[in-house]
Design a protein around this motif. Structure first.
Motif, short mmCIF file in Angstrom:
data_model
loop_
_atom_site.label_atom_id
_atom_site.label_comp_id
_atom_site.label_asym_id
_atom_site.label_seq_id
_atom_site.Cartn_x
_atom_site.Cartn_y
_atom_site.Cartn_z
N GLY A 196 10.17 9.81 7.56
CA GLY A 196 9.75 10.98 6.51
C GLY A 196 8.70 10.33 5.46
O GLY A 196 8.29 9.13 5.88
N LYS A 197 8.17 11.05 4.59
CA LYS A 197 7.25 10.80 3.88
C LYS A 197 7.32 9.53 2.96
O LYS A 197 6.40 8.69 2.70
N GLN A 198 8.70 9.56 2.74
CA GLN A 198 9.01 8.23 1.57
C GLN A 198 8.57 6.95 2.41
O GLN A 198 7.97 6.17 1.53
N ALA A 199 9.07 6.87 3.64
CA ALA A 199 8.95 5.76 4.24
C ALA A 199 7.37 5.31 4.53
O ALA A 199 7.25 4.26 4.62
N VAL A 200 6.82 6.38 4.93
CA VAL A 200 5.40 6.28 5.03
C VAL A 200 4.54 5.95 3.88
O VAL A 200 3.97 5.05 3.92
N ARG A 201 4.95 6.41 2.63
CA ARG A 201 4.18 6.23 1.61
C ARG A 201 4.42 4.70 0.97
O ARG A 201 3.66 3.80 0.37
N ARG A 202 5.70 4.29 1.14
CA ARG A 202 6.08 2.84 0.92
C ARG A 202 5.46 1.83 1.82
O ARG A 202 4.98 0.58 1.12
N TYR A 203 5.36 2.19 2.84
CA TYR A 203 4.65 1.22 3.90
C TYR A 203 3.09 1.21 3.37
O TYR A 203 2.27 0.11 3.29
N LEU A 204 2.51 2.34 3.27
CA LEU A 204 1.06 2.31 2.75
C LEU A 204 0.74 1.54 1.72
O LEU A 204 -0.20 0.88 1.43
N ALA A 205 1.67 1.57 0.61
CA ALA A 205 1.47 1.16 -0.67
C ALA A 205 1.67 -0.59 -0.42
O ALA A 205 0.80 -1.37 -1.04
N SER A 206 2.68 -0.95 0.45
CA SER A 206 2.93 -2.50 0.49
C SER A 206 1.84 -3.12 1.19
O SER A 206 1.54 -3.98 1.02
N ALA A 207 1.21 -2.53 2.26
CA ALA A 207 0.05 -2.86 3.14
C ALA A 207 -1.33 -2.67 2.44
O ALA A 207 -2.21 -3.22 3.08
#
Length: 266
Positions: A196-207
């Motif tokens: 979902g969007k939340q997992a993707v946003r979390r990854y992009l922010a951390s990377a």
């Protein structure tokens, strides 16, 4: 997709063909070392390791500028990248360094020929890419917009199927993001599979990554449509919306660039 599944193990068709050819080569030379001459055992390892190292070195020298920026990537053999003419030259040299007699060298042609036949046959049977048209349905982007892969805008596309939990996806993503920002005339689409969007946003922010077009495909419809048995998978789609090549597994900068160049010249 041009891949072979062996239980839980999934190999791209080109790598499977090479592994199968090498397996036949080592089996046949092992039999010959017991029945013809024990020196074939030593020669098989010289040919295998020397050919592999020379093929990799040839690839690195051809793309020296790319590797100068990331020298440790020379050892990233799992990405692929081998120049087989230099590998073949190393195998020929090993014939004369290890096998001293003409009779032994003639015998050595048998495992080499069998390995090439098996490699070529396996590649012909499993290595083709079916020219599929893109699915007609629209996907939602991370920003909430609607996006169709089949937009008739005359622009070829590189579509990366990925997930945040996938280690090779995470390894290749910074390089792909860099090329996406620097490459003109080709659209990059990053289609997240099964999240979902939340997992993707979390990854992009951390990377610390910024990607222009991210599709959310929570039911992995694109993976099923294109028959991708694993992740990551990179699809090269021409300006007419037809799949021209698919790469399963982590992709190197050189392979990605060469396939983009082919797309641009179609």
């Amino acid at each position: 997709m041009n891949a072979v599944s062996l239980g839980p193990l999934v190999l791209a068709a080109d790598r499977f063909a090479v592994v199968l050819g090498l397996f036949v080569f080592m089996i046949v030379t092992g039999i010959m070392s017991r029945r013809v001459d024990p020196r074939f055992n030593v020669w098989s390892w010289w040919a295998f390791l020397g050919g592999l190292a020379a093929a990799r070195l040839g690839h690195v020298l051809l793309h020296l500028q790319s590797f100068q920026a990331e020298p440790l990537r020379v050892f990233a053999l799992w990405q692929g990248g081998f120049y087989w003419p230099t590998g073949a030259a190393a195998v020929v040299v090993s014939l004369f360094l290890v096998l001293t007699g003409a009779r032994q060298r003639l015998w050595a042609l048998l495992p080499l020929a069998l390995a090439v036949i098996v490699w070529n046959t396996s590649w012909q049977l499993t290595g083709g890419t079916r020219p599929l048209a893109v699915p007609e349905r629209a996907f939602e982007t991370l920003a909430g917009a609607s996006y169709r892969l089949g937009e008739r805008d005359g622009i070829p596309r590189v579509v990366n199927l990925w997930a945040t939990w996938c280690p090779p996806c995470r390894r290749e993503m910074p390089m792909m993001a860099e090329l996406a920002a620097d490459t003109e005339g080709v659209a990059f689409v990053f289609a997240n599979q099964g999240e979902g969007k939340q997992a993707v946003r979390r990854y992009l922010a951390s990377a610390g990554l910024s990607l222009e077009t991210i599709l959310i495909d929570p039911f992995s419809e694109l993976s099923r449509f294109y028959g991708a048995p694993g992740l990551p998978a990179t699809l090269f789609i021409d300006a007419e919306g037809i799949l021209r090549h698919a790469h399963l597994g982590e992709i190197s900068r050189e392979v990605l660039q060469s396939n983009i160049e082919r797309l641009a010249t179609r």
